[in-house]
Structures are given as structure tokens and as C-alpha cells.
Design a protein around this motif. Structure first.
Motif, short mmCIF file in Angstrom:
data_model
loop_
_atom_site.label_atom_id
_atom_site.label_comp_id
_atom_site.label_asym_id
_atom_site.label_seq_id
_atom_site.Cartn_x
_atom_site.Cartn_y
_atom_site.Cartn_z
N GLN A 137 -46.74 -47.86 13.33
CA GLN A 137 -46.38 -46.66 12.54
C GLN A 137 -46.47 -46.93 11.05
OE1 GLN A 137 -45.97 -43.59 13.47
NE2 GLN A 137 -45.09 -43.50 15.54
N LYS A 138 -46.25 -48.19 10.66
CA LYS A 138 -46.27 -48.53 9.23
C LYS A 138 -47.66 -48.36 8.61
CE LYS A 138 -42.48 -51.79 9.69
NZ LYS A 138 -42.23 -53.20 10.03
N ALA A 139 -48.69 -48.34 9.48
CA ALA A 139 -50.06 -48.17 8.96
C ALA A 139 -50.37 -46.71 8.64
CB ALA A 139 -51.06 -48.72 9.97
N VAL A 140 -49.54 -45.79 9.11
CA VAL A 140 -49.83 -44.36 8.93
C VAL A 140 -49.54 -43.94 7.49
CG1 VAL A 140 -49.26 -42.01 9.70
CG2 VAL A 140 -49.26 -43.90 11.35
N GLN A 141 -50.48 -43.18 6.92
CA GLN A 141 -50.33 -42.65 5.56
C GLN A 141 -50.39 -41.12 5.63
OE1 GLN A 141 -53.51 -44.37 3.19
NE2 GLN A 141 -53.10 -46.44 3.91
N PRO A 142 -49.98 -40.43 4.57
CA PRO A 142 -50.06 -38.96 4.61
C PRO A 142 -51.50 -38.46 4.81
CG PRO A 142 -48.79 -39.70 2.71
CD PRO A 142 -49.37 -40.93 3.32
N ASN A 143 -52.50 -39.28 4.39
CA ASN A 143 -53.90 -38.86 4.49
C ASN A 143 -54.61 -39.43 5.73
OD1 ASN A 143 -53.74 -41.47 3.57
ND2 ASN A 143 -55.41 -41.30 2.10
N THR A 144 -53.85 -39.97 6.68
CA THR A 144 -54.47 -40.54 7.89
C THR A 144 -54.94 -39.40 8.79
OG1 THR A 144 -52.99 -42.43 7.73
CG2 THR A 144 -54.16 -42.15 9.81
N LYS A 145 -56.22 -39.46 9.23
CA LYS A 145 -56.80 -38.35 9.98
C LYS A 145 -57.11 -38.66 11.44
CE LYS A 145 -56.33 -35.74 6.57
NZ LYS A 145 -57.23 -35.05 5.67
N ALA A 146 -57.10 -39.93 11.84
CA ALA A 146 -57.39 -40.25 13.24
C ALA A 146 -57.00 -41.69 13.55
CB ALA A 146 -58.87 -40.04 13.56
N VAL A 147 -56.76 -41.94 14.83
CA VAL A 147 -56.54 -43.30 15.33
C VAL A 147 -57.69 -43.61 16.29
CG1 VAL A 147 -55.01 -44.78 16.70
CG2 VAL A 147 -54.02 -43.08 15.14
N LEU A 148 -58.29 -44.81 16.12
CA LEU A 148 -59.42 -45.21 16.97
C LEU A 148 -59.11 -46.45 17.78
CD1 LEU A 148 -61.24 -43.57 14.76
CD2 LEU A 148 -63.00 -45.15 15.45
N GLY A 149 -59.62 -46.48 19.03
CA GLY A 149 -59.51 -47.69 19.85
C GLY A 149 -60.60 -47.69 20.91
N GLU A 150 -60.82 -48.84 21.54
CA GLU A 150 -61.82 -48.95 22.62
C GLU A 150 -61.10 -49.22 23.94
OE1 GLU A 150 -64.93 -51.83 21.59
OE2 GLU A 150 -65.02 -51.01 19.56
N THR A 151 -61.52 -48.53 25.00
CA THR A 151 -60.88 -48.70 26.31
C THR A 151 -60.86 -50.18 26.70
OG1 THR A 151 -61.71 -46.53 26.95
CG2 THR A 151 -60.87 -47.93 28.71
#
Ligand SMILES: *Cc1c(COP(=O)(O)O)cnc(C)c1O
Length: 422
Positions: A137-151
Motif C-alpha cells: 500500500q505504501k507504493a500507492v500515490q494519488p496519481n497511481t492508475k493501475a497495478v500490474l502482475g504476471e500469473t
């Protein structure tokens, strides 16, 4: 219909007298009887083909089929997997925005986000996929638009903790984008696990024959863009390049994928060739059979390597001893796909000797096709790095990436056995 039937027959159902096999429509353009009708196509008032940069019947069928396989509302094929990831991100992020990406990601994704998109003003924080949620959660900023990951990440074979990453995204009003290349919809359905957008490099298992580069973006139709309207003005406010249409108003659940196609594909043109779409379709017709055999063979190979004293370590998430085995049981119950990595005793030199001694397994940069293939990153993709630098970026000098094909497992194991003997 079940996924096996969709793989073989999904999307294309010819009418009386039409070709049984989906044809290749090798045409850049389409004829109309009136310029008025053509105008409606340009205004997105009518559905139809006008120029292959945007849509082509062959490509369209394959998009529909893969959307069905994943359980999404729509899809956009691209000329490569890189183009798919680029479009997936750029469709909702622009200069001044921020992305969160699991550090266990494909090298091309790392460069795209960390180097190239950075230059266009989109910054990325790469996070440790094993970190607890409060840390992430600490990586989230007000301008964060998406989270990415690979299965299943390429090449580190980390299995995505869907619950944790979906919670990270959704508790902040942003979508989860999942690269499902290594698992394919046969082994994992990210939309059922909290993903909103799925991307693939179709160059890998979906094609499966290493003959056509490609990528796809699939929209799950699950994300409520209007609930986070302030973050996604591109979807929720008028697009002046289409007489002020608002994607969420006009296209509802398919807002994201429609915008990607009519705006990004129109302007950037990372279009697949119809011939490649045809080849991709052939690949998908056997996807269900191949993924089953890839997973079976890889498990046999991993067990053989794990029991062999000449081998220092084995990484295959389908092994009970693997750190991610609990996540495999939860998210990939039908198999952990075909890629195994391992280290031989004797370090870098021994790894090179094993690789050069393989006969069935070919040395190639590619992964994830029907033929068994292998790569030694320390002497190829990562050859400019010292042993210390290699260890720092998680690629041990003795690491061999082994992509298990659909040949006979005993033959693959015999080949490894003789190579290890050398
Ligand atoms: C290969 C790959 C890509 C890039 O795809 P290309 O088709 O090579 O452009 C992206 N993600 C993953 C997981 C891959 O394996």
C-alpha cells in the motif's frame, strides 16, 4: 460451452456454404455503397470494417475467440506482446501518472515501464511480490492508475497472489492488469480472480508453434471507471477526436477496450497482420491439449531434476517443495505450465556444457512453444553482467531456463540425463 470446445470452435461459425475454416482476409480496405454509411463508421455510429489498421475480419474472429476463452467482454489483438502491454497501460495512463508493477516481471515489461514510458512521463514503482499488503500500500500515490502482475512470471516463475494484488488495486479505485502469458486461460482465468484487464504475448503458448509474433489486450468489463471518474478522464469525459463521445456512456462495460482500439490502435498502429491472426487461431485450436501436456511433462522433468544429485536446485511452482505451491493449488489447480528453471552443480561453465550437450532441447531465446527449448541467461540475454550483478538481479550464473515441450517426457528426460552426464 467449455473451454475445450471454445478453443476448437469459438467465435467462428460459418453460415450455409461459407468456408469451414476461418479465412484470411488479406485486404487493407472494405467497400461501401455510400459515403454516408462510411461516415457513420467513422463516427462509430455503425459497426463495420473500414481499414485493417483498426479492424479486419480474420483478426476480429480471433479477438472474439480469445475474449471468450478468458471470459472477457472484448479484446484487441496487437502486433506483439510488447505492444499489448504498452496499449494496456497507455489506455489509462499519461504524463504525470504512476503505475505499480510486480518486480517479478518479464524483462521487456521492466524496460517498457522502467525506461521507455518513464521518458514519456509515466513513472513506475516495482514492488516485491512477496511483500505483505500493508507494505505494498505504501507504493500507492494519488496519481497511481493501475497495478500490474504476471500469473506465472517470466523467467522467475513467481505465482501471482491474486487476492493480495486485487485488493491492492481495488482498495485504491484502480484496475488490476494481469499478464497471463505463461498460464493461458486454460490453466488460469484471471477475471475470475480479481483481474480487470488481461494481456498476453500470443507469441508464446497461444500460438504455440513459434511462428507468429503477437499480443492481445482483453477487457473483463469488471472495472467501474465511473466510480473512479476523476482518475480516468480519458474514459469518462468527451473524446474530441470522435465528436465528443464519452466511452463509458456509449460503450458501457466495453468502454476500456473500445477506447484502446478506436483511439490507440488508430493513432499508434500496432496492428497484427491478418496472416498472423490466422496462424494464431490455428494455435488456439489445440491450446487445451497442449497446456495439459506441457504441465504434465514439466512436472515430470522437475521431479527428475529435483532427485538428481548433479542438480543444485530446481524452480518449478508445480513442485510440492516450491515456495509458491500453495498459490498453485489455489489458482492453477490444473497445472503449472511448461517452464522450469534449474541450476547445475559446477556453476556457469557446467551450465554451458549441459546446454551445449542437449540434443532434443534446442538453444533459443524463445519460450513456451511445442518444442522443448533451453536458454542460459548468463551467457546470452544477461551476458554483459558479472556473476555478482547476476545474483543481484535474481539470475544465478548457473541458471538454465528450460521450456518443456509436448514431446515424450521420457525422451526429454533422457536428453537431460545424457547432457548432465557430460
Ligand atoms: C514474451 C513476453 C512478453 C512480450 O511479448 P512479445 O510477443 O515477445 O513482444 C510479455 N510478457 C511475457 C510474460 C512474455 O513472456
Amino acid at each position: 460451452m467449455n473451454i475445450e470446445t471454445l478453443c476448437v470452435q469459438g467465435a467462428y461459425s460459418p453460415k450455409n456454404g461459407e468456408p469451414r475454416v476461418m479465412p484470411i482476409v488479406q485486404s487493407t480496405t472494405y467497400k461501401y455503397e455510400s459515403s454516408d454509411y462510411m461516415g457513420k463508421l467513422f463516427d462509430l455510429e455503425e459497426d463495420g470494417f473500414f481499414y485493417t489498421r483498426l479492424e479486419n475480419p480474420t483478426t476480429n474472429y480471433v479477438e472474439k475467440k480469445i475474449a471468450m476463452l478468458e471470459g472477457g467482454v472484448g479484446a484487441m489483438l496487437t502486433s506483439s506482446g510488447q505492444a499489448a502491454t504498452m496499449a494496456a497501460v497507455m489506455n489509462i495512463a499519461g504524463a504525470g501518472d504512476h503505475i505499480i508493477c510486480s518486480a517479478a516481471c518479464y524483462g521487456g515489461t521492466f524496460n517498457l515501464l522502467g525506461v521507455t514510458l518513464e521518458k514519456y512521463g509515466i513513472s513506475t514503482t516495482f514492488v516485491d511480490p512477496d511483500a505483505p499488503l500493508d507494505e505494498l500500500q505504501k507504493a500507492v500515490q494519488p496519481n497511481t492508475k493501475a497495478v500490474l502482475g504476471e500469473t506465472i512470471s517470466n523467467p522467475s516463475l513467481v505465482v501471482l497472489d491474486f487476492d493480495k494484488f486485487a485488493e491492492l488495486a481495488h482498495s485504491n479505485g484502480i484496475p488490476l492488469i494481469v499478464d497471463n502469458t505463461f498460464a493461458t486461460p486454460v490453466l488460469c482465468k484471471p477475471f475470475e480472480l480479481g483481474a480487470d484487464i488481461v494481456v498476453h504475448s500470443t507469441s508464446k503458448y497461444l500460438d504455440g508453434h513459434a511462428c507468429a509474433l503477437g499480443g492481445i489486450v482483453i477487457d473483463g468489463g469488471t472495472f467501474d471507471w465511473e466510480a473512479s471518474a476523476d482518475k480516468f478522464p480519458g474514459l469518462t469525459t468527451p473524446d474530441e477526436s470522435y465528436h465528443g463521445i464519452i466511452y463509458t456512456k456509449k460503450f458501457g462495460k466495453a468502454a476500456y477496450i473500445t477506447k484502446a482500439l478506436v483511439q490507440l490502435m488508430r493513432d499508434m498502429g500496432m496492428t497484427p497482420a491478418p496472416m498472423n491472426s490466422f496462424l494464431l487461431n490455428l494455435g488456439t485450436e489445440t491450446l487445451h491439449l497442449r497446456m495439459e501436456r506441457h504441465s504434465e511433462n514439466a512436472l515430470k522433468v522437475a521431479k527428475f531434476l529435483e532427485a538428481d544429485p548433479r542438480v543444485e536446485w530446481v524452480n518449478y511452482p508445480g513442485l510440492e517443495s516450491n515456495k509458491y505451491y500453495p498459490l498453485v493449488q489455489k489458482y492453477l489447480p490444473n497445472g503449472a505450465s511448461g517452464v522450469v528453471s534449474f541450476g547445475v552443480k559446477g556453476g556457469r561453465a557446467a551450465a554451458v556444457k549441459v546446454l551445449d550437450s542437449l540434443k532434443i532441447a534446442a538453444i533459443v531465446t524463445h519460450v513456451a512453444d511445442a518444442r522443448t527449448c533451453a536458454l542460459h541467461p548468463a551467457s546470452s540475454t544477461h551476458r554483459q553482467l558479472t556473476d555478482e550483478q547476476l545474483i543481484e538481479c535474481g539470475v544465478k550464473p548457473e541458471l538454465i531456463r528450460f521450456s518443456v515441450g509436448i514431446e515424450n517426457a521420457d525422451d526429454i528426460i533422457a536428453d537431460l540425463d545424457q547432457a548432465l552426464g557430460k
